[in-house]
Design a protein around this motif. Structure first.
Motif, short mmCIF file in Angstrom:
data_model
loop_
_atom_site.label_atom_id
_atom_site.label_comp_id
_atom_site.label_asym_id
_atom_site.label_seq_id
_atom_site.Cartn_x
_atom_site.Cartn_y
_atom_site.Cartn_z
N LEU A 248 51.46 43.11 44.07
CA LEU A 248 51.56 42.88 42.63
C LEU A 248 51.25 44.17 41.87
O LEU A 248 50.21 44.78 42.08
N PRO A 249 52.16 44.62 40.99
CA PRO A 249 51.88 45.81 40.19
C PRO A 249 50.94 45.46 39.03
O PRO A 249 51.36 45.21 37.90
N VAL A 250 49.66 45.44 39.31
CA VAL A 250 48.67 44.96 38.36
C VAL A 250 48.61 45.83 37.10
O VAL A 250 48.56 45.30 35.99
N ALA A 251 48.66 47.13 37.24
CA ALA A 251 48.54 48.01 36.08
C ALA A 251 49.70 47.79 35.11
O ALA A 251 49.50 47.73 33.90
N GLU A 252 50.91 47.63 35.64
CA GLU A 252 52.07 47.42 34.77
C GLU A 252 51.99 46.07 34.07
O GLU A 252 52.29 45.96 32.88
N LEU A 253 51.60 45.04 34.81
CA LEU A 253 51.50 43.72 34.20
C LEU A 253 50.39 43.64 33.17
O LEU A 253 50.55 43.04 32.11
N MET A 254 49.26 44.25 33.46
CA MET A 254 48.16 44.23 32.48
C MET A 254 48.51 45.06 31.25
O MET A 254 48.19 44.66 30.13
N GLY A 255 49.19 46.16 31.44
CA GLY A 255 49.58 46.98 30.31
C GLY A 255 50.58 46.28 29.40
O GLY A 255 50.41 46.21 28.19
N SER A 256 51.64 45.75 30.00
CA SER A 256 52.66 45.09 29.18
C SER A 256 52.13 43.78 28.60
O SER A 256 52.41 43.45 27.44
N GLY A 257 51.37 43.03 29.38
CA GLY A 257 50.78 41.80 28.85
C GLY A 257 49.78 42.09 27.74
O GLY A 257 49.71 41.37 26.76
N GLY A 258 49.02 43.16 27.90
CA GLY A 258 48.06 43.53 26.86
C GLY A 258 48.73 43.94 25.56
O GLY A 258 48.26 43.61 24.48
N VAL A 259 49.86 44.63 25.67
CA VAL A 259 50.60 45.01 24.46
C VAL A 259 51.13 43.76 23.76
O VAL A 259 51.02 43.62 22.53
N LEU A 260 51.68 42.83 24.52
CA LEU A 260 52.21 41.60 23.92
C LEU A 260 51.10 40.74 23.33
O LEU A 260 51.27 40.13 22.28
N VAL A 261 49.96 40.68 24.00
CA VAL A 261 48.84 39.89 23.49
C VAL A 261 48.25 40.54 22.23
O VAL A 261 47.83 39.84 21.31
N ALA A 262 48.24 41.85 22.17
CA ALA A 262 47.68 42.54 20.99
C ALA A 262 48.48 42.27 19.72
O ALA A 262 47.94 42.36 18.62
N VAL A 263 49.73 41.93 19.87
CA VAL A 263 50.55 41.62 18.70
C VAL A 263 50.09 40.32 18.05
O VAL A 263 50.15 40.17 16.83
N GLY A 264 49.59 39.36 18.85
CA GLY A 264 49.15 38.07 18.33
C GLY A 264 48.07 38.16 17.27
O GLY A 264 48.23 37.63 16.17
N PRO A 265 46.94 38.83 17.54
CA PRO A 265 45.91 38.95 16.50
C PRO A 265 46.39 39.73 15.27
O PRO A 265 45.97 39.44 14.16
N ALA A 266 47.27 40.70 15.47
CA ALA A 266 47.81 41.43 14.32
C ALA A 266 48.63 40.49 13.44
O ALA A 266 48.54 40.55 12.21
N LEU A 267 49.40 39.64 14.05
CA LEU A 267 50.17 38.66 13.27
C LEU A 267 49.24 37.67 12.58
O LEU A 267 49.46 37.30 11.42
N TYR A 268 48.22 37.23 13.29
CA TYR A 268 47.28 36.28 12.71
C TYR A 268 46.56 36.90 11.52
O TYR A 268 46.36 36.25 10.50
N TRP A 269 46.18 38.16 11.63
CA TRP A 269 45.51 38.85 10.55
C TRP A 269 46.43 38.96 9.34
O TRP A 269 45.98 38.93 8.20
N GLY A 270 47.74 39.10 9.58
CA GLY A 270 48.71 39.18 8.49
C GLY A 270 49.14 37.82 7.96
O GLY A 270 50.10 37.73 7.23
N ARG A 271 48.43 36.77 8.34
CA ARG A 271 48.66 35.39 7.91
C ARG A 271 49.95 34.80 8.45
O ARG A 271 50.48 33.85 7.93
#
Length: 111
Positions: free
Chosen positions: A64-87
């Motif tokens: 399993l390419p853990v670094a790639e999955l954590m990096g891309s998953g982390g980028v996608l997850v980071a968008v969620g709180p930014a959207l929530y903050w923007g209502r």
């Protein structure tokens, strides 16, 4: 007549809660993010696929390419709180749900 009746009577330091945005705007924001999601999710899919392909041609067990999955998953997850903050709460929920489904699907061959 008291002159202060029309003034804002909130306690100092407290702000009024902002209303969430409408469903149509949430949908439009999410649809605007789909190309970004496809780019980052496609990278994760490509990393998993290439790792499996390389292992199959070498006769080794795929890892399993853990670094790639954590990096891309982390980028996608980071968008969620930014959207929530923007209502854009609906778009944030859809974004996080899409990320969970994508990562579960990419991890499924590795059981």
């Amino acid at each position: 007549m008291d002159v202060n009746m029309d003034m804002d009577m909130r306690t100092a330091g407290l702000r009024a809660e902002r209303e969430p945005r409408s469903g149509a705007i949430n949908l439009l924001v999410f649809l605007a993010l789909v190309p970004f999601d496809a780019l980052v999710g496609g990278y994760a899919w490509l990393a998993v696929g290439m790792e499996g392909w390389a292992a199959a041609h070498n006769g080794a067990e795929p890892t399993l390419p853990v670094a790639e999955l954590m990096g891309s998953g982390g980028v996608l997850v980071a968008v969620g709180p930014a959207l929530y903050w923007g209502r854009f709460r609906g778009a944030a929920v859809i974004q996080l749900a899409l990320t969970v489904v994508l990562m579960a699907w990419l991890l499924s061959p590795y059981g």
